[in-house]
Scaffold this motif. Structure first.
Motif, PDB file in Angstrom:
ATOM      1  N   UNK A 140       0.836  -1.212   0.000  1.00 43.89           N
ATOM      2  CA  UNK A 140       0.000   0.000   0.000  1.00 43.89           C
ATOM      3  C   UNK A 140       0.861   1.249   0.000  1.00 43.89           C
ATOM      4  N   UNK A 141       1.993   1.179   0.673  1.00 41.75           N
ATOM      5  CA  UNK A 141       2.913   2.316   0.696  1.00 41.75           C
ATOM      6  C   UNK A 141       3.610   2.492  -0.651  1.00 41.75           C
ATOM      7  N   UNK A 142       3.990   1.383  -1.286  1.00 38.55           N
ATOM      8  CA  UNK A 142       4.726   1.433  -2.546  1.00 38.55           C
ATOM      9  C   UNK A 142       3.901   1.973  -3.703  1.00 38.55           C
ATOM     10  N   UNK A 143       2.586   1.776  -3.654  1.00 36.21           N
ATOM     11  CA  UNK A 143       1.747   2.205  -4.779  1.00 36.21           C
ATOM     12  C   UNK A 143       1.143   3.582  -4.573  1.00 36.21           C
ATOM     13  N   UNK A 144       1.585   4.274  -3.522  1.00 35.09           N
ATOM     14  CA  UNK A 144       1.108   5.640  -3.315  1.00 35.09           C
ATOM     15  C   UNK A 144       1.623   6.522  -4.442  1.00 35.09           C
ATOM     16  N   UNK A 145       0.801   7.448  -4.891  1.00 36.39           N
ATOM     17  CA  UNK A 145       1.165   8.338  -5.992  1.00 36.39           C
ATOM     18  C   UNK A 145       0.860   9.784  -5.630  1.00 36.39           C
ATOM     19  N   UNK A 146       1.522  10.714  -6.305  1.00 33.92           N
ATOM     20  CA  UNK A 146       1.317  12.125  -6.029  1.00 33.92           C
ATOM     21  C   UNK A 146      -0.061  12.602  -6.470  1.00 33.92           C
ATOM     22  N   UNK A 147      -0.539  12.084  -7.596  1.00 32.66           N
ATOM     23  CA  UNK A 147      -1.850  12.483  -8.115  1.00 32.66           C
ATOM     24  C   UNK A 147      -2.927  11.665  -7.416  1.00 32.66           C
ATOM     25  N   UNK A 148      -3.824  12.307  -6.679  1.00 27.47           N
ATOM     26  CA  UNK A 148      -4.837  11.586  -5.887  1.00 27.47           C
ATOM     27  C   UNK A 148      -5.621  10.536  -6.662  1.00 27.47           C
ATOM     28  N   UNK A 149      -6.065  10.866  -7.864  1.00 26.09           N
ATOM     29  CA  UNK A 149      -6.863   9.914  -8.640  1.00 26.09           C
ATOM     30  C   UNK A 149      -6.051   8.685  -9.012  1.00 26.09           C
ATOM     31  N   UNK A 150      -4.796   8.889  -9.398  1.00 24.57           N
ATOM     32  CA  UNK A 150      -3.936   7.769  -9.751  1.00 24.57           C
ATOM     33  C   UNK A 150      -3.640   6.930  -8.517  1.00 24.57           C
ATOM     34  N   UNK A 151      -3.414   7.585  -7.387  1.00 27.03           N
ATOM     35  CA  UNK A 151      -3.166   6.865  -6.134  1.00 27.03           C
ATOM     36  C   UNK A 151      -4.363   6.010  -5.769  1.00 27.03           C
ATOM     37  N   UNK A 152      -5.541   6.593  -5.883  1.00 31.40           N
ATOM     38  CA  UNK A 152      -6.765   5.870  -5.552  1.00 31.40           C
ATOM     39  C   UNK A 152      -6.954   4.663  -6.459  1.00 31.40           C
ATOM     40  N   UNK A 153      -6.658   4.837  -7.744  1.00 35.65           N
ATOM     41  CA  UNK A 153      -6.796   3.739  -8.696  1.00 35.65           C
ATOM     42  C   UNK A 153      -5.773   2.646  -8.427  1.00 35.65           C
ATOM     43  N   UNK A 154      -4.506   3.045  -8.219  1.00 38.28           N
ATOM     44  CA  UNK A 154      -3.442   2.073  -8.007  1.00 38.28           C
ATOM     45  C   UNK A 154      -3.645   1.272  -6.733  1.00 38.28           C
ATOM     46  N   UNK A 155      -4.251   1.900  -5.723  1.00 42.40           N
ATOM     47  CA  UNK A 155      -4.467   1.246  -4.428  1.00 42.40           C
ATOM     48  C   UNK A 155      -5.726   0.390  -4.394  1.00 42.40           C
ATOM     49  N   UNK A 156      -6.521   0.407  -5.459  1.00 40.86           N
ATOM     50  CA  UNK A 156      -7.859  -0.186  -5.447  1.00 40.86           C
ATOM     51  C   UNK A 156      -7.867  -1.631  -4.964  1.00 40.86           C
ATOM     52  N   UNK A 157      -6.973  -2.474  -5.512  1.00 38.95           N
ATOM     53  CA  UNK A 157      -6.948  -3.889  -5.127  1.00 38.95           C
ATOM     54  C   UNK A 157      -5.926  -4.192  -4.045  1.00 38.95           C
ATOM     55  N   UNK A 158      -5.374  -3.162  -3.429  1.00 41.62           N
ATOM     56  CA  UNK A 158      -4.458  -3.356  -2.306  1.00 41.62           C
ATOM     57  C   UNK A 158      -5.081  -2.902  -0.995  1.00 41.62           C
ATOM     58  N   UNK A 159      -6.292  -2.369  -1.075  1.00 44.05           N
ATOM     59  CA  UNK A 159      -6.989  -1.926   0.126  1.00 44.05           C
ATOM     60  C   UNK A 159      -7.371  -3.116   0.997  1.00 44.05           C
ATOM     61  N   UNK A 160      -7.459  -2.885   2.315  1.00 40.19           N
ATOM     62  CA  UNK A 160      -7.880  -3.931   3.243  1.00 40.19           C
ATOM     63  C   UNK A 160      -9.275  -4.407   2.858  1.00 40.19           C
ATOM     64  N   UNK A 161      -9.433  -5.702   2.686  1.00 41.83           N
ATOM     65  CA  UNK A 161     -10.725  -6.260   2.305  1.00 41.83           C
ATOM     66  C   UNK A 161     -10.839  -6.529   0.820  1.00 41.83           C
ATOM     67  N   UNK A 162      -9.947  -5.944   0.029  1.00 43.61           N
ATOM     68  CA  UNK A 162     -10.012  -6.127  -1.423  1.00 43.61           C
ATOM     69  C   UNK A 162      -8.777  -6.826  -1.969  1.00 43.61           C
ATOM     70  N   UNK A 163      -7.841  -7.197  -1.072  1.00 38.63           N
ATOM     71  CA  UNK A 163      -6.576  -7.737  -1.539  1.00 38.63           C
ATOM     72  C   UNK A 163      -6.617  -9.205  -1.921  1.00 38.63           C
ATOM     73  N   UNK A 164      -7.722  -9.887  -1.639  1.00 38.28           N
ATOM     74  CA  UNK A 164      -7.829 -11.288  -2.003  1.00 38.28           C
ATOM     75  C   UNK A 164      -7.035 -12.186  -1.066  1.00 38.28           C
ATOM     76  N   UNK A 165      -6.790 -13.402  -1.491  1.00 37.24           N
ATOM     77  CA  UNK A 165      -6.124 -14.409  -0.664  1.00 37.24           C
ATOM     78  C   UNK A 165      -4.617 -14.218  -0.610  1.00 37.24           C
TER      79      UNK A 165
END
Length: 380
Positions: A58-83
């Motif tokens: 989650x730290x590595x995929x942080x981005x300066x542009x909020x929208x890009x950060x939100x998109x990049x973090x989408x499947x790394x968020x707690x509850x969405x990361x899968x198995x």
């Protein structure tokens, strides 16, 4: 989409022949009576590491542009990361390949070196997961998918353009992390895996009539799309640990056969889902015109099915007709048998690893075998 990043990324008591795996995970040692080994959940064995890894991702995929950060973090968020299947396999492989501790080695020095190696192997797990998620984002755009991992797909939520950019961003982060490892052989392996992802996707969307009927073509595409990443990552873990070429190949073979078995069962579940009856799965592949192993085997038994496949599946009647032929055939059974063959090869690769009497090593090897069994017996 991914292809532009390939150039950028390139730059045992585990006694080999006596260690037998059965339904009870029993071990025989030097002719002694067998005793059941306590089964431990493979994912629980590395749960703490997975938690740390998830936080780092989650730290590595942080981005300066909020929208890009939100998109990049989408499947790394707690509850969405899968198995976190791939990182789990890689962390267990790292433990399964641990060198024995020499009594003559200075404890403090050994601890430092061991921790450094483990961190680098964790980096491989992180890189692999970023590449994997990037490929999912790009695939969902290509497939016009609405869902992924039980939630809305990113392209549905944020649009295709941002999904592609988020995938590209994850690949760039993976490349930076790869470069930091400073091992050209590992960089080459992971770049090859990315290239294979592109090749496999291209093979899937541009098949000729003959290729759509070919089991060989299907298995090659499946290796590229599913098995190459995990096999090359397993090999990278072995290389970082300084193992011989023979051991590295065994790690690779485990990943390759595990990946193929995984996809073969996926292909079965696309038709069956959690039901024993056909037609209760998502039928996603056939509705997208993708011919997989069960249907290929059915076509061998019923050549008349070729014409149905050639006509395509835009017409729901053709889907029903194809399913009818599949029901009459042994397509599902034969696909499961093929998955079992690859699972057995994966298990043999683990059994062939160098002898060790380190209990952590043995536990990790049993866990890798357990994961293999879970792959071919899963129902979702």
């Amino acid at each position: 989409m991914i292809v532009g990043h390939v150039v950028g990324c390139r730059r045992a008591a585990f006694v080999s022949s006596r260690w037998l795996h059965d339904a009870q995970y029993q071990v025989r040692h030097d002719g002694a009576s067998s005793r059941p080994e306590e089964r431990q959940d493979p994912f629980e064995l590395v749960a703490d590491e997975l938690s740390l890894l998830a936080n780092r991702l989650r730290s590595m995929v942080a981005a300066e542009v909020p929208k890009l950060a939100s998109a990049a973090e989408y499947f790394f968020k707690v509850g969405a990361e899968g198995k976190r299947f791939r990182p789990t396999v890689l962390l267990l492989m790292a433990s399964a390949l641990k060198f024995p501790i020499s009594e003559s080695t200075e404890g403090g020095v050994l601890s430092i070196l061991s921790n450094k190696l483990r961190t680098r192997q964790q980096n491989i797990a992180e890189i692999t997961e970023m590449i994997h998620v990037a490929s999912l984002l790009h695939d969902d755009v290509l497939d016009d998918a609405d869902t992924r991992r039980g939630v809305s797909s990113l392209n549905l939520i944020m649009g295709n353009k941002l999904s592609v950019l988020a995938g590209d961003f994850l690949l760039s982060r993976a490349c930076v992390a790869l470069a930091a490892l400073g091992n050209t052989e590992v960089v080459s392996l992971m770049a090859t895996a990315v290239e294979h992802l592109v090749t496999g996707e291209t093979m899937q969307i541009s098949t000729s009539r003959e290729q759509r009927r070919s089991m060989e073509y299907y298995l090659q595409k499946t290796y590229y799309k599913t098995a190459s990443l995990i096999s090359n990552s397993c090999k990278a873990v072995a290389i970082l640990a300084g193992h011989t070429a023979d051991v590295s190949v065994l790690a690779y073979e485990y990943g390759r056969n595990l990946g193929l078995a995984f996809q073969l069962i996926d292909d079965v579940l696309d038709f069956t889902g959690t039901s024993a009856s056909l037609g209760k799965g998502s039928l996603s592949d056939i509705r997208h015109g993708i011919i997989t192993a069960p249907m290929l085997y059915a076509m061998e038994e019923f050549p008349q099915l070729h014409d149905v496949v050639d006509q395509g599946f835009e017409n729901p009647a053709n889907v029903d007709l194809a399913l009818d032929y599949l029901r009459k055939s042994r397509g599902i059974e034969r696909t499961k048998e093929l998955a079992r063959e690859h699972a057995d090869r994966a298990i043999k690769a683990i059994e062939a690893l160098p002898d060790s009497d380190d209990e952590d090593v043995l536990t990790s090897r049993r866990a890798l075998i357990d994961i293999t069994e879970r792959v071919i017996t899963r129902t979702k």
